[in-house]
Scaffold this motif. Structure first.
Motif, short mmCIF file in Angstrom:
data_model
loop_
_atom_site.label_atom_id
_atom_site.label_comp_id
_atom_site.label_asym_id
_atom_site.label_seq_id
_atom_site.Cartn_x
_atom_site.Cartn_y
_atom_site.Cartn_z
N ALA A 22 0.83 -1.21 0.00
CA ALA A 22 0.00 0.00 0.00
C ALA A 22 0.87 1.26 0.00
CB ALA A 22 -0.94 0.00 1.20
N LEU A 26 0.40 3.86 -3.02
CA LEU A 26 -0.36 5.08 -2.70
C LEU A 26 0.06 6.28 -3.56
CD1 LEU A 26 -2.50 6.46 -0.97
CD2 LEU A 26 -0.76 6.75 0.82
N TYR A 29 -1.50 5.88 -7.09
CA TYR A 29 -2.92 6.18 -7.16
C TYR A 29 -3.19 7.68 -7.01
CZ TYR A 29 -3.96 1.23 -7.27
OH TYR A 29 -4.03 -0.08 -7.63
N ASN A 92 -0.49 -5.96 -6.86
CA ASN A 92 -1.58 -5.00 -6.90
C ASN A 92 -1.84 -4.64 -8.35
OD1 ASN A 92 -2.10 -1.57 -6.43
ND2 ASN A 92 -3.50 -3.10 -5.69
N TYR A 121 -5.74 2.60 0.84
CA TYR A 121 -4.28 2.41 0.75
C TYR A 121 -3.55 3.30 1.75
CZ TYR A 121 -4.81 -0.70 -3.20
OH TYR A 121 -5.12 -1.77 -3.98
#
Length: 191
Positions: A22, A26, A29, A92, A121
């Motif tokens: 994550a 992060l 994203y 992911n 996340y």
């Protein structure tokens, strides 16, 4: 139990694994959500299966700069992170379910999903207790706890389902930007 190489396979996800993946994803994203031009370039790389362009775009994200394990199937992407055995790789990605389309990926749908998963996340990356609790729920196959935890952070009505798959999560989204559903996945690759 699934057998892999004659040994029983057991769920092994840990909070540490979820936190590390994550934390690495992060910023990606956030960039997809914030930058239409970056997201468009990413879509071009996905649809054209251009691994060099993917590498170039990933190198702009400091946490993903050295990632070597990534790929596309023309309808989505996967980024894998190595871990010591027995985990090997935790992955992911976001993809249209296989068999529904070929060589299509919608930038606006991806941006919508990115915005939706950022709180999840972020919490996984920053909150050790949350990550440990989510990993424990996945290991127990406690779908009720997993759904509650995920939906407490992913607030969009575009999220249609949450499931436990391959020692991880599958979030199914239906956005107004695409006739196809999209899945945001966190999973352990089976070796």
């Amino acid at each position: 139990m699934v057998k892999v190489n004659s040994k029983p396979w057991k769920p092994l996800v840990t909070g540490r694994v979820l936190r590390q993946v994550a934390a690495a994803m992060l910023p990606f994203y956030r960039r997809i959500a914030a930058s239409r031009s970056y997201a468009r370039e990413w879509t071009t790389a996905i649809v054209s299966a251009d691994l060099d362009l993917m590498r170039s775009l990933l190198s702009r994200i400091p946490s993903l700069e050295g990632v070597d394990n990534y790929g596309t199937n023309g309808i989505g992407y996967f980024i894998s992170f190595p871990f010591p055995l027995p985990i090997a790789f935790y992955t992911n990605g976001t993809t249209i379910p296989p068999g529904m389309a070929r060589y299509t990926f919608n930038t606006d749908a991806h941006r919508c999903i990115a915005r939706a998963v950022i709180p999840l996340y972020r919490e996984l990356a920053r909150n050790r207790n949350f990550a440990e609790s989510l990993a424990a729920a996945i290991r127990r196959n406690d779908i009720r706890a997993v759904r509650t935890m995920v939906r407490s952070l992913v607030k969009t009505s575009a999220l249609k389902s949450v499931s436990i798959e391959e020692n991880g999560l599958a979030l199914l989204f239906r956005t107004r930007f695409s006739k196809y559903p999209y899945r945001n996945l966190l999973f352990q690759e089976m070796m």
